[in-house]
Scaffold this active site. Structure first.
Site, PDB file in Angstrom:
ATOM      1  N   ASN A 287      -8.300  52.462  31.283  1.00  0.00           N
ATOM      2  CA  ASN A 287      -6.952  51.957  31.031  1.00  0.00           C
ATOM      3  C   ASN A 287      -6.959  50.430  31.203  1.00  0.00           C
ATOM      4  OD1 ASN A 287      -4.306  50.970  31.611  1.00  0.00           O
ATOM      5  ND2 ASN A 287      -3.600  53.066  31.829  1.00  0.00           N
TER       6      ASN A 287
ATOM      7  N   HIS B  38      -3.881  46.398  32.799  1.00  0.00           N
ATOM      8  CA  HIS B  38      -3.783  45.268  33.728  1.00  0.00           C
ATOM      9  C   HIS B  38      -4.521  44.019  33.258  1.00  0.00           C
ATOM     10  CE1 HIS B  38      -1.177  47.564  36.046  1.00  0.00           C
ATOM     11  NE2 HIS B  38      -2.071  48.497  36.325  1.00  0.00           N
TER      12      HIS B  38
ATOM     13  N   HIS C 129      -0.813  51.763  27.974  1.00  0.00           N
ATOM     14  CA  HIS C 129       0.553  52.270  28.134  1.00  0.00           C
ATOM     15  C   HIS C 129       1.517  51.253  27.531  1.00  0.00           C
ATOM     16  CE1 HIS C 129       3.712  54.029  31.195  1.00  0.00           C
ATOM     17  NE2 HIS C 129       4.182  53.960  29.957  1.00  0.00           N
TER      18      HIS C 129
ATOM     19  N   ARG D 139       4.840  50.318  27.548  1.00  0.00           N
ATOM     20  CA  ARG D 139       6.071  50.602  28.292  1.00  0.00           C
ATOM     21  C   ARG D 139       7.282  50.127  27.498  1.00  0.00           C
ATOM     22  NH1 ARG D 139       4.990  52.018  33.839  1.00  0.00           N
ATOM     23  NH2 ARG D 139       7.246  52.024  34.037  1.00  0.00           N
TER      24      ARG D 139
ATOM     25  N   ARG E  38       6.090  45.238  29.572  1.00  0.00           N
ATOM     26  CA  ARG E  38       5.719  44.305  30.658  1.00  0.00           C
ATOM     27  C   ARG E  38       4.240  43.925  30.627  1.00  0.00           C
ATOM     28  NH1 ARG E  38       6.025  48.352  35.839  1.00  0.00           N
ATOM     29  NH2 ARG E  38       8.116  48.678  35.047  1.00  0.00           N
TER      30      ARG E  38
ATOM     31  N   GLU F 164      -0.549  55.878  26.046  1.00  0.00           N
ATOM     32  CA  GLU F 164       0.429  56.460  26.978  1.00  0.00           C
ATOM     33  C   GLU F 164       1.790  55.911  26.624  1.00  0.00           C
ATOM     34  OE1 GLU F 164      -0.363  55.368  30.979  1.00  0.00           O
ATOM     35  OE2 GLU F 164      -2.337  56.249  30.929  1.00  0.00           O
TER      36      GLU F 164
ATOM     37  N   THR G   8       3.693  54.540  36.902  1.00  0.00           N
ATOM     38  CA  THR G   8       4.230  55.883  36.662  1.00  0.00           C
ATOM     39  C   THR G   8       4.237  56.669  37.974  1.00  0.00           C
ATOM     40  OG1 THR G   8       3.055  55.706  34.573  1.00  0.00           O
ATOM     41  CG2 THR G   8       4.069  57.827  35.062  1.00  0.00           C
TER      42      THR G   8
ATOM     43  N   GLU H  67      -2.821  65.988  31.234  1.00  0.00           N
ATOM     44  CA  GLU H  67      -3.481  65.113  32.209  1.00  0.00           C
ATOM     45  C   GLU H  67      -2.805  65.381  33.544  1.00  0.00           C
ATOM     46  OE1 GLU H  67      -3.888  60.941  31.235  1.00  0.00           O
ATOM     47  OE2 GLU H  67      -4.013  60.413  33.366  1.00  0.00           O
TER      48      GLU H  67
ATOM     49  N   HIS I 290      -4.724  58.690  37.758  1.00  0.00           N
ATOM     50  CA  HIS I 290      -3.742  57.914  38.515  1.00  0.00           C
ATOM     51  C   HIS I 290      -4.220  57.716  39.950  1.00  0.00           C
ATOM     52  CE1 HIS I 290      -0.098  55.873  39.555  1.00  0.00           C
ATOM     53  NE2 HIS I 290       0.215  55.893  38.282  1.00  0.00           N
ATOM     54  N   GLY I 291      -4.436  56.452  40.276  1.00  0.00           N
ATOM     55  CA  GLY I 291      -4.818  56.098  41.647  1.00  0.00           C
ATOM     56  C   GLY I 291      -6.283  56.374  41.973  1.00  0.00           C
TER      57      GLY I 291
ATOM     58  N   GLY J  83      -7.548  52.981  35.584  1.00  0.00           N
ATOM     59  CA  GLY J  83      -7.204  51.619  35.195  1.00  0.00           C
ATOM     60  C   GLY J  83      -7.323  50.607  36.312  1.00  0.00           C
ATOM     61  N   HIS J  84      -6.387  50.660  37.254  1.00  0.00           N
ATOM     62  CA  HIS J  84      -6.239  49.579  38.227  1.00  0.00           C
ATOM     63  C   HIS J  84      -7.528  49.275  38.982  1.00  0.00           C
ATOM     64  CE1 HIS J  84      -4.945  47.652  42.005  1.00  0.00           C
ATOM     65  NE2 HIS J  84      -4.118  47.009  41.194  1.00  0.00           N
TER      66      HIS J  84
HETATM   67  N1  PXP Z   1      -3.065  58.115  33.622  1.00  0.00           N
HETATM   68  C1  PXP Z   1      -1.750  57.875  33.415  1.00  0.00           C
HETATM   69  C2  PXP Z   1      -0.960  58.872  32.642  1.00  0.00           C
HETATM   70  C3  PXP Z   1      -1.146  56.686  33.877  1.00  0.00           C
HETATM   71  O1  PXP Z   1       0.165  56.463  33.656  1.00  0.00           O
HETATM   72  C4  PXP Z   1      -1.959  55.728  34.519  1.00  0.00           C
HETATM   73  C5  PXP Z   1      -1.345  54.419  34.941  1.00  0.00           C
HETATM   74  O2  PXP Z   1      -0.987  53.690  33.826  1.00  0.00           O
HETATM   75  C6  PXP Z   1      -3.320  56.026  34.707  1.00  0.00           C
HETATM   76  C7  PXP Z   1      -3.842  57.235  34.273  1.00  0.00           C
HETATM   77  C8  PXP Z   1      -4.228  55.060  35.385  1.00  0.00           C
HETATM   78  O3  PXP Z   1      -3.833  54.930  36.721  1.00  0.00           O
HETATM   79  P1  PXP Z   1      -4.512  53.819  37.617  1.00  0.00           P
HETATM   80  O4  PXP Z   1      -4.186  52.508  37.017  1.00  0.00           O
HETATM   81  O5  PXP Z   1      -3.895  54.043  38.961  1.00  0.00           O
HETATM   82  O6  PXP Z   1      -5.995  54.104  37.597  1.00  0.00           O
END
Ligand code: PXP
Length: 237
Positions: free
Chosen positions: A7, A10, A43, A45, A49, A70, A101, A151, A191-192, A213-214
């Site tokens: 992702n 960022h 994503h 949004r 942003r 996304e 999210t 997912e 996520h995370g 992503g992050h």
């Molecule tokens: N999957 C989805 C559906 C998300 O909304 C996000 C955050 O944009 C991610 C994965 C990636 O999450 P992270 O940036 O915490 O790795």
């Protein structure tokens, strides 16, 4: 081995901090693919942003693996996806004020809308995934709504503050993945996830792809995005 979707939101966050031209998410996608990732995730949004429309249009032209967009189920965003035709759309809930999210899509409550958005996107040959909590009711509703892919939200697992809490969340994730696979869904997760907590999720049997992503972009600040992606692939392996 689970695949890796990178992702790149960022990268755009840094660019938008100065409303500048760099760093370019398209270049980040190219370097991530060179480093061996299996798909590119972004994503779009509603408040634009980070990723903006032009990024998605550029990514659609340049991504060689698979573009997973996304987005919320808002009509103008769905219209946009129908025009651009990414290989995959992942429908997520979206709140303007949230930093990221916060939870999975409530497919049960928004069933009719979700079903009609899936049908519209599938009609344009776009695969659709639903981002849901590891909740069996939501997973069953996803199938009824016509989803072939989900997912699973790993946020509760990633945010668990004690070993005991994390173990509990991992059990919940495993049960959800097992159930979803047993009813014929392709199952992704994300996520995370970071370089430490990814390994316990990566070994869950049945997970097709992890979307991260992050943590990758944060690591890329120090080692470059190619190394950051390679290191994550190494952790998943
Ligand atoms: N999957 C989805 C559906 C998300 O909304 C996000 C955050 O944009 C991610 C994965 C990636 O999450 P992270 O940036 O915490 O790795």
């Amino acid at each position: 081995m689970a695949k890796l979707g990178v992702n790149i939101d960022h990268v755009a966050t840094i660019r938008q901090a100065r409303k500048a031209a760099c760093p370019d998410p398209i270049e980040a996608a190219r370097l991530s693919e060179e480093a061996g990732c299996d798909s590119i995730v972004c994503h779009l949004r509603e408040d634009r942003r980070h990723i903006v429309d032009a990024d998605v249009i550029g990514l659609k032209k340049t991504v060689r693996t698979r573009l997973n967009l996304e987005m919320s189920a808002a009509k103008d965003i769905v219209d946009f996806a129908c025009r651009i035709k990414p290989e995959q759309v992942t429908i997520v809930p979206e709140k303007r004020q949230e930093v990221t999210t916060e939870g999975g899509l409530d497919v049960c409550r928004n069933f009719t809308k979700v079903r009609s958005v899936i049908s519209r996107l599938n009609g344009k040959s776009i695969d659709v995934s639903l981002f849901v909590n590891p909740d069996l009711k939501q997973i069953d509703a996803s199938v009824r709504a016509g989803a072939k892919i989900i997912e699973i939200h790993t946020g509760e697992y990633a945010n668990a503050s004690t070993g005991k809490a994390r173990a509990k969340q991992l059990t919940i994730l495993k049960k959800a993945v097992h159930h979803a696979v047993s009813i014929g869904l392709e199952v992704n997760a994300g996520h995370g996830l970071d370089y430490d907590n990814v390994t316990d999720v990566a070994v869950i049997e049945g997970i097709n792809e992890l979307n991260i992503g992050h943590s990758i972009i944060a690591r890329a600040v120090f080692v470059g995005i190619g190394c950051a992606v390679e290191e994550m692939i190494g952790r998943i392996k």
